[in-house]
Design a protein around this motif. Structure first.
Motif, mmCIF file in Angstrom:
data_model
loop_
_atom_site.group_PDB
_atom_site.id
_atom_site.type_symbol
_atom_site.label_atom_id
_atom_site.label_comp_id
_atom_site.label_asym_id
_atom_site.label_seq_id
_atom_site.Cartn_x
_atom_site.Cartn_y
_atom_site.Cartn_z
ATOM 1 N N ILE A 113 0.842 -1.203 0.000
ATOM 2 C CA ILE A 113 0.000 0.000 0.000
ATOM 3 C C ILE A 113 0.876 1.250 0.000
ATOM 4 N N TYR A 114 0.521 2.161 -0.898
ATOM 5 C CA TYR A 114 1.324 3.367 -1.134
ATOM 6 C C TYR A 114 0.462 4.584 -0.829
ATOM 7 N N VAL A 115 0.910 5.414 0.101
ATOM 8 C CA VAL A 115 0.179 6.635 0.457
ATOM 9 C C VAL A 115 1.162 7.806 0.557
ATOM 10 N N GLY A 116 0.627 9.010 0.430
ATOM 11 C CA GLY A 116 1.439 10.203 0.611
ATOM 12 C C GLY A 116 2.056 10.762 -0.646
ATOM 13 N N GLY A 117 1.898 10.053 -1.755
ATOM 14 C CA GLY A 117 2.461 10.516 -3.015
ATOM 15 C C GLY A 117 1.417 10.540 -4.107
ATOM 16 N N VAL A 118 1.829 10.976 -5.285
ATOM 17 C CA VAL A 118 0.916 11.064 -6.420
ATOM 18 C C VAL A 118 1.536 10.532 -7.709
ATOM 19 N N ASP A 119 2.806 10.106 -7.675
ATOM 20 C CA ASP A 119 3.517 9.615 -8.853
ATOM 21 C C ASP A 119 4.119 8.255 -8.517
ATOM 22 N N LEU A 120 3.625 7.211 -9.179
ATOM 23 C CA LEU A 120 4.035 5.856 -8.844
ATOM 24 C C LEU A 120 5.435 5.499 -9.328
ATOM 25 N N ASP A 121 5.990 6.283 -10.227
ATOM 26 C CA ASP A 121 7.264 5.921 -10.832
ATOM 27 C C ASP A 121 8.481 6.590 -10.191
ATOM 28 N N VAL A 122 8.255 7.423 -9.200
ATOM 29 C CA VAL A 122 9.392 8.065 -8.533
ATOM 30 C C VAL A 122 9.216 7.947 -7.018
ATOM 31 N N GLU A 123 10.325 8.008 -6.314
ATOM 32 C CA GLU A 123 10.268 8.024 -4.853
ATOM 33 C C GLU A 123 10.019 9.456 -4.396
ATOM 34 N N GLU A 124 8.904 9.669 -3.716
ATOM 35 C CA GLU A 124 8.542 11.010 -3.267
ATOM 36 C C GLU A 124 8.856 11.165 -1.781
ATOM 37 N N LYS A 125 9.196 12.370 -1.385
ATOM 38 C CA LYS A 125 9.751 12.622 -0.054
ATOM 39 C C LYS A 125 8.859 12.147 1.075
ATOM 40 N N PHE A 126 7.537 12.354 0.961
ATOM 41 C CA PHE A 126 6.669 12.069 2.101
ATOM 42 C C PHE A 126 5.822 10.807 1.919
ATOM 43 N N GLU A 127 6.159 9.975 0.961
ATOM 44 C CA GLU A 127 5.379 8.764 0.750
ATOM 45 C C GLU A 127 5.671 7.728 1.823
ATOM 46 N N GLN A 128 4.717 6.849 2.046
ATOM 47 C CA GLN A 128 4.918 5.670 2.886
ATOM 48 C C GLN A 128 4.452 4.459 2.111
ATOM 49 N N ILE A 129 5.222 3.385 2.181
ATOM 50 C CA ILE A 129 4.822 2.104 1.604
ATOM 51 C C ILE A 129 4.739 1.105 2.753
ATOM 52 N N VAL A 130 3.547 0.566 2.972
ATOM 53 C CA VAL A 130 3.338 -0.380 4.061
ATOM 54 C C VAL A 130 2.755 -1.675 3.500
ATOM 55 N N PHE A 131 2.910 -2.746 4.256
ATOM 56 C CA PHE A 131 2.414 -4.046 3.834
ATOM 57 C C PHE A 131 1.364 -4.540 4.837
ATOM 58 N N ALA A 132 0.393 -5.269 4.318
ATOM 59 C CA ALA A 132 -0.648 -5.845 5.174
ATOM 60 C C ALA A 132 -0.947 -7.252 4.673
ATOM 61 N N ASP A 133 -1.214 -8.157 5.595
ATOM 62 C CA ASP A 133 -1.527 -9.535 5.214
ATOM 63 C C ASP A 133 -2.869 -9.980 5.796
ATOM 64 N N ASN A 134 -3.732 -9.001 6.073
ATOM 65 C CA ASN A 134 -5.033 -9.315 6.652
ATOM 66 C C ASN A 134 -6.059 -8.310 6.152
ATOM 67 N N TYR A 135 -7.320 -8.673 6.184
ATOM 68 C CA TYR A 135 -8.394 -7.748 5.814
ATOM 69 C C TYR A 135 -9.685 -8.187 6.483
ATOM 70 N N TYR A 136 -10.630 -7.252 6.556
ATOM 71 C CA TYR A 136 -11.963 -7.516 7.076
ATOM 72 C C TYR A 136 -12.955 -7.239 5.949
ATOM 73 N N LEU A 137 -13.537 -8.297 5.436
ATOM 74 C CA LEU A 137 -14.518 -8.204 4.354
ATOM 75 C C LEU A 137 -15.908 -8.223 4.958
ATOM 76 N N HIS A 138 -16.806 -7.357 4.450
ATOM 77 C CA HIS A 138 -18.164 -7.343 5.004
ATOM 78 C C HIS A 138 -18.748 -8.751 4.956
ATOM 79 N N PRO A 139 -19.355 -9.207 6.051
ATOM 80 C CA PRO A 139 -19.831 -10.600 6.119
ATOM 81 C C PRO A 139 -20.881 -10.949 5.078
ATOM 82 N N ASN A 140 -21.565 -9.933 4.529
ATOM 83 C CA ASN A 140 -22.599 -10.205 3.533
ATOM 84 C C ASN A 140 -22.179 -9.807 2.120
ATOM 85 N N TYR A 141 -20.884 -9.678 1.919
ATOM 86 C CA TYR A 141 -20.389 -9.333 0.581
ATOM 87 C C TYR A 141 -20.678 -10.461 -0.404
ATOM 88 N N SER A 142 -21.090 -10.079 -1.616
ATOM 89 C CA SER A 142 -21.348 -11.054 -2.679
ATOM 90 C C SER A 142 -20.354 -10.830 -3.807
#
Length: 325
Positions: free
Chosen positions: A134-163
């Motif tokens: 997950i990439y936040v804090g920037g607007v250009d995917l092809d360059v490293e921007e000063k205030f961007e953060q890249i974080v990783f997640a291996d879990n999620y909460y899906l709505h129980p009634n999602y179809s």
């Protein structure tokens, strides 16, 4: 010798960072869409749908969260002039809550930061996924921007009634660990959730902004956009989407935006936030999450979003965030 080693180490770090940026751009992307109904939907059927109390906006569960969003939520450094497909490049600090997500090695999506610990997105973005980059804090995917953060997640909460078939209840939450401090502010901060009093609000006929990294055209030669794009759209009565997708394919938990010949969310914008700016406070509220469009075209077709206000109870119960009255 020590200087040469430090220089060599720096080159390795730069190479890794560039590799991360490239990874964000190379994953497979897909199209989540529905066919336009082949049957003519009569005015009587549309009226019956809209008059049915079951199809009115309402709250899902009682909110139980105790922790309010930060008082910095929803603030942007830019104010848009009235005016993705047909979009404009966003600037850093303009939509500091928009997240770009690489979902395994399968597809790409967007999301909205609602706290340092949570990202709100579409259910179709997380279904059967093992890891998110997950990439936040920037607007250009092809360059490293000063205030961007890249974080990783291996879990999620899906709505129980999602179809997975109908995209009903198309909403999910991803737990993350973002750094919120004065260094990253105002480049990274959350967007406001709707108020409890807005649960029955249809949000019809308002100007709303959607921001994401989706295709720039239906027949785009490349998948997605290098830059975050935004566009201002007009929300319309749900009857417009019912007339296009059918009475059994659109729900009270959706919001509809009007067809436009040149402006629309498109393939790979799934999970992108639809945002309403309060003219009194200047703060942005996420009122929708891009869910699906037409399989035939992005332009000249209405688009459907998950109505966030319908899921405030579920969001509050999962995240422990307090919902404003």
């Amino acid at each position: 010798m020590a200087v040469k080693f430090a220089y060599f180490l720096l080159l390795i770090i730069i190479s890794i960072l560039r590799s991360e940026q490239q990874t964000l751009r190379e994953l497979k992307k897909r199209n989540v869409a529905k066919p336009i109904s082949l049957q003519t939907i009569t005015e009587a059927e549309i009226k019956a749908y809209m008059d049915n109390p079951a199809n009115k906006p309402k709250l899902d569960f009682k909110p139980t969260g105790r922790y309010p969003q930060t008082n910095r939520a929803g603030l942007s450094e830019y104010h848009l002039a009235p005016q993705i497909l047909g979009g404009t490049n966003a600037s850093q600090k303009q939509f500091p809550w928009v997240a770009y997500m690489a979902c395994d090695d399968r597809w790409l999506c967007s999301g909205a930061v609602i706290s340092a610990d949570w990202i709100l997105t579409a259910g179709n973005c997380v279904y059967d996924i093992n890891e998110f980059e997950i990439y936040v804090g920037g607007v250009d995917l092809d360059v490293e921007e000063k205030f961007e953060q890249i974080v990783f997640a291996d879990n999620y909460y899906l709505h129980p009634n999602y179809s997975q078939i109908t995209f009903e209840n198309d909403i999910a939450l991803i737990p993350v660990n973002l750094t919120f401090n004065d260094y990253y502010y105002p480049y990274i901060r959350p967007i406001c959730l709707p108020k409890l009093s807005q649960t029955s609000n249809t949000f019809t006929k308002v100007s709303a902004v959607i921001a994401g990294y989706g295709n720039l055209a239906d027949d785009s030669a490349t998948d997605g956009s290098r830059f975050m794009q935004y566009v201002t759209l007009r929300t319309v009565n749900n009857a417009v989407c019912v007339a296009n997708f059918g009475v059994s394919q659109f729900y009270s938990t959706n919001i509809c935006t009007s067809p436009h010949p040149t402006k629309a969310p498109c393939h790979n914008d799934e999970g992108a936030p639809l945002m309403y700016r309060d003219p009194e406070t200047g703060r942005y509220t996420v009122i929708g999450i891009y869910s699906f469009g037409s399989i035939y075209s992005c332009a000249n077709r209405p688009a459907a979003y998950t109505r966030v206000s319908s899921f405030l109870g579920w969001i509050s119960q999962v995240t422990n965030l307090a919902i404003r009255p």
